[in-house]
Design a protein around this motif. Structure first.
Motif, PDB file in Angstrom:
ATOM      1  N   PRO A   1      28.279  45.827  50.095  1.00 25.41           N
ATOM      2  CA  PRO A   1      29.148  44.640  50.020  1.00 25.41           C
ATOM      3  C   PRO A   1      28.610  43.526  49.117  1.00 25.41           C
ATOM      4  CG  PRO A   1      29.062  45.408  52.277  1.00 25.41           C
ATOM      5  CD  PRO A   1      28.083  46.252  51.495  1.00 25.41           C
ATOM      6  N   GLU A   2      27.325  43.335  49.080  1.00 25.93           N
ATOM      7  CA  GLU A   2      26.766  42.268  48.252  1.00 25.93           C
ATOM      8  C   GLU A   2      26.879  42.566  46.755  1.00 25.93           C
ATOM      9  OE1 GLU A   2      24.783  43.792  50.658  1.00 25.93           O
ATOM     10  OE2 GLU A   2      25.126  42.319  52.227  1.00 25.93           O
ATOM     11  N   THR A   3      27.044  43.837  46.390  1.00 29.52           N
ATOM     12  CA  THR A   3      27.099  44.197  44.959  1.00 29.52           C
ATOM     13  C   THR A   3      28.469  44.697  44.533  1.00 29.52           C
ATOM     14  OG1 THR A   3      26.301  46.431  45.431  1.00 29.52           O
ATOM     15  CG2 THR A   3      24.634  44.763  44.890  1.00 29.52           C
ATOM     16  N   TYR A   4      29.476  44.571  45.398  1.00 27.20           N
ATOM     17  CA  TYR A   4      30.816  45.021  45.016  1.00 27.20           C
ATOM     18  C   TYR A   4      31.285  44.348  43.730  1.00 27.20           C
ATOM     19  CZ  TYR A   4      31.665  47.394  49.486  1.00 27.20           C
ATOM     20  OH  TYR A   4      31.620  48.236  50.562  1.00 27.20           O
ATOM     21  N   ILE A   5      30.989  43.073  43.577  1.00 29.14           N
ATOM     22  CA  ILE A   5      31.444  42.357  42.381  1.00 29.14           C
ATOM     23  C   ILE A   5      30.785  42.916  41.116  1.00 29.14           C
ATOM     24  CG2 ILE A   5      29.761  40.475  42.442  1.00 29.14           C
ATOM     25  CD1 ILE A   5      32.250  38.675  41.713  1.00 29.14           C
ATOM     26  N   LEU A   6      29.525  43.334  41.222  1.00 31.41           N
ATOM     27  CA  LEU A   6      28.857  43.936  40.063  1.00 31.41           C
ATOM     28  C   LEU A   6      29.531  45.235  39.650  1.00 31.41           C
ATOM     29  CD1 LEU A   6      25.084  43.489  40.969  1.00 31.41           C
ATOM     30  CD2 LEU A   6      26.354  42.273  39.213  1.00 31.41           C
ATOM     31  N   TRP A   7      29.947  46.019  40.626  1.00 32.26           N
ATOM     32  CA  TRP A   7      30.568  47.308  40.349  1.00 32.26           C
ATOM     33  C   TRP A   7      32.030  47.160  39.954  1.00 32.26           C
ATOM     34  CZ3 TRP A   7      27.996  51.622  39.541  1.00 32.26           C
ATOM     35  CH2 TRP A   7      26.698  51.720  40.033  1.00 32.26           C
ATOM     36  N   ALA A   8      32.729  46.184  40.520  1.00 34.91           N
ATOM     37  CA  ALA A   8      34.167  46.046  40.273  1.00 34.91           C
ATOM     38  C   ALA A   8      34.491  45.247  39.019  1.00 34.91           C
ATOM     39  CB  ALA A   8      34.832  45.389  41.479  1.00 34.91           C
ATOM     40  N   SER A   9      33.618  44.375  38.584  1.00 38.60           N
ATOM     41  CA  SER A   9      33.949  43.489  37.466  1.00 38.60           C
ATOM     42  C   SER A   9      34.319  44.226  36.171  1.00 38.60           C
ATOM     43  CB  SER A   9      32.843  42.459  37.232  1.00 38.60           C
ATOM     44  OG  SER A   9      31.615  43.081  37.047  1.00 38.60           O
ATOM     45  N   PRO A  10      33.687  45.323  35.782  1.00 35.54           N
ATOM     46  CA  PRO A  10      34.145  45.997  34.555  1.00 35.54           C
ATOM     47  C   PRO A  10      35.585  46.508  34.664  1.00 35.54           C
ATOM     48  CG  PRO A  10      31.945  46.750  35.110  1.00 35.54           C
ATOM     49  CD  PRO A  10      32.431  45.924  36.258  1.00 35.54           C
ATOM     50  N   ALA A  11      35.944  47.074  35.812  1.00 36.02           N
ATOM     51  CA  ALA A  11      37.311  47.577  35.991  1.00 36.02           C
ATOM     52  C   ALA A  11      38.311  46.423  36.014  1.00 36.02           C
ATOM     53  CB  ALA A  11      37.401  48.391  37.274  1.00 36.02           C
ATOM     54  N   VAL A  12      37.958  45.343  36.695  1.00 31.14           N
ATOM     55  CA  VAL A  12      38.851  44.184  36.757  1.00 31.14           C
ATOM     56  C   VAL A  12      39.049  43.595  35.362  1.00 31.14           C
ATOM     57  CG1 VAL A  12      39.052  41.820  37.640  1.00 31.14           C
ATOM     58  CG2 VAL A  12      38.331  43.657  39.166  1.00 31.14           C
ATOM     59  N   LEU A  13      37.989  43.481  34.596  1.00 27.32           N
ATOM     60  CA  LEU A  13      38.108  42.945  33.244  1.00 27.32           C
ATOM     61  C   LEU A  13      38.944  43.863  32.355  1.00 27.32           C
ATOM     62  CD1 LEU A  13      34.520  41.535  32.633  1.00 27.32           C
ATOM     63  CD2 LEU A  13      36.622  40.258  33.014  1.00 27.32           C
ATOM     64  N   ALA A  14      38.801  45.154  32.496  1.00 25.28           N
ATOM     65  CA  ALA A  14      39.603  46.093  31.706  1.00 25.28           C
ATOM     66  C   ALA A  14      41.079  45.974  32.068  1.00 25.28           C
ATOM     67  CB  ALA A  14      39.104  47.524  31.922  1.00 25.28           C
ATOM     68  N   ILE A  15      41.383  45.863  33.347  1.00 27.29           N
ATOM     69  CA  ILE A  15      42.775  45.711  33.780  1.00 27.29           C
ATOM     70  C   ILE A  15      43.355  44.398  33.264  1.00 27.29           C
ATOM     71  CG2 ILE A  15      44.232  45.335  35.819  1.00 27.29           C
ATOM     72  CD1 ILE A  15      42.403  47.402  37.259  1.00 27.29           C
ATOM     73  N   LEU A  16      42.583  43.312  33.352  1.00 30.08           N
ATOM     74  CA  LEU A  16      43.061  42.027  32.835  1.00 30.08           C
ATOM     75  C   LEU A  16      43.306  42.087  31.326  1.00 30.08           C
ATOM     76  CD1 LEU A  16      40.875  39.489  34.853  1.00 30.08           C
ATOM     77  CD2 LEU A  16      43.319  39.987  35.132  1.00 30.08           C
ATOM     78  N   ALA A  17      42.441  42.778  30.602  1.00 24.46           N
ATOM     79  CA  ALA A  17      42.636  42.925  29.155  1.00 24.46           C
ATOM     80  C   ALA A  17      43.906  43.715  28.854  1.00 24.46           C
ATOM     81  CB  ALA A  17      41.418  43.601  28.525  1.00 24.46           C
ATOM     82  N   LEU A  18      44.137  44.790  29.593  1.00 28.50           N
ATOM     83  CA  LEU A  18      45.367  45.578  29.401  1.00 28.50           C
ATOM     84  C   LEU A  18      46.605  44.755  29.725  1.00 28.50           C
ATOM     85  CD1 LEU A  18      44.324  49.056  30.812  1.00 28.50           C
ATOM     86  CD2 LEU A  18      44.799  48.462  28.435  1.00 28.50           C
ATOM     87  N   LEU A  19      46.547  43.966  30.790  1.00 26.76           N
ATOM     88  CA  LEU A  19      47.683  43.101  31.128  1.00 26.76           C
ATOM     89  C   LEU A  19      47.930  42.056  30.046  1.00 26.76           C
ATOM     90  CD1 LEU A  19      47.133  42.559  34.967  1.00 26.76           C
ATOM     91  CD2 LEU A  19      48.949  43.891  33.848  1.00 26.76           C
ATOM     92  N   ALA A  20      46.865  41.505  29.480  1.00 27.18           N
ATOM     93  CA  ALA A  20      47.022  40.521  28.410  1.00 27.18           C
ATOM     94  C   ALA A  20      47.658  41.147  27.170  1.00 27.18           C
ATOM     95  CB  ALA A  20      45.663  39.902  28.065  1.00 27.18           C
ATOM     96  N   VAL A  21      47.224  42.352  26.822  1.00 25.92           N
ATOM     97  CA  VAL A  21      47.814  43.048  25.675  1.00 25.92           C
ATOM     98  C   VAL A  21      49.280  43.357  25.943  1.00 25.92           C
ATOM     99  CG1 VAL A  21      47.757  45.222  24.375  1.00 25.92           C
ATOM    100  CG2 VAL A  21      45.638  43.978  24.824  1.00 25.92           C
ATOM    101  N   PHE A  22      49.590  43.831  27.150  1.00 19.84           N
ATOM    102  CA  PHE A  22      50.970  44.134  27.520  1.00 19.84           C
ATOM    103  C   PHE A  22      51.826  42.874  27.433  1.00 19.84           C
ATOM    104  CE2 PHE A  22      54.261  44.431  30.843  1.00 19.84           C
ATOM    105  CZ  PHE A  22      54.968  45.520  30.347  1.00 19.84           C
TER     106      PHE A  22
END
Length: 166
Positions: free
Chosen positions: A107-128
């Motif tokens: 739980p303490e490192t979820y943000i470290l593991w999830a941040s690349p996927a979240v950033l990729a999704i946000l980038a795809l949404l911005a492009v869309f």
């Protein structure tokens, strides 16, 4: 002439490839242990620990002063008789999971593991959204004029129902 140029380019590429493929070890000779087995273990551990200054380099590759201190600390722990896991746990206890280049999933490192996927999704949404807005702007630009707008345009251009006034 062309053959010579191609040969020079190939040689240059080979040199660059060889330089890029070799790691730049930052371990100083005065840090190294005389026991080759302990030194190998220290190097293995150093490859797993992140330099807190450089952040994307292991402490084995970093020239930062803090990385040097961590390398020395690892070697001191090994000399004291710690196993590799105990030495790593000691460093993690002092600096947290962030010091690990491959932090555990908890739980303490979820943000470290999830941040690349979240950033990729946000980038795809911005492009869309960008292309969707461009498409909407293009469709708005091709809409036809209302009757009043067409009449006003004809008046300005001096035409009436497609006929030119003289």
């Amino acid at each position: 002439m062309t053959r010579r140029l191609l040969t020079m380019i190939g040689a240059f590429g080979l040199v660059i490839g060889l330089m890029a493929g070799t790691p730049a070890w930052a371990v100083n000779p005065d840090e190294m242990l005389s026991n080759p087995v302990l030194e190998k273990r220290a190097r293995d551990i150093s490859q797993e620990l992140r330099c807190l200054v450089c952040q994307n380099q292991s402490i084995d590759d970093s020239d930062a002063e803090l990385a040097r201190d961590l390398r020395v600390l690892v070697r001191e722990r090994l000399i004291a008789g710690d196993t590799n896991e105990e030495a790593i746990d000691y460093i993690v206890a002092r600096y947290g999971d962030y010091v690990l280049l491959n932090p555990p999933l908890k739980p303490e490192t979820y943000i470290l593991w999830a941040s690349p996927a979240v950033l990729a999704i946000l980038a795809l949404l911005a492009v869309f959204a960008f292309y969707r807005r461009k498409q909407r702007e293009a469709s708005n630009a091709t809409t036809s004029l209302s009757r009043d707008e067409q009449a006003r345009l004809d008046e300005i251009l001096g035409t009436s129902n497609g006929d030119k006034k003289s």
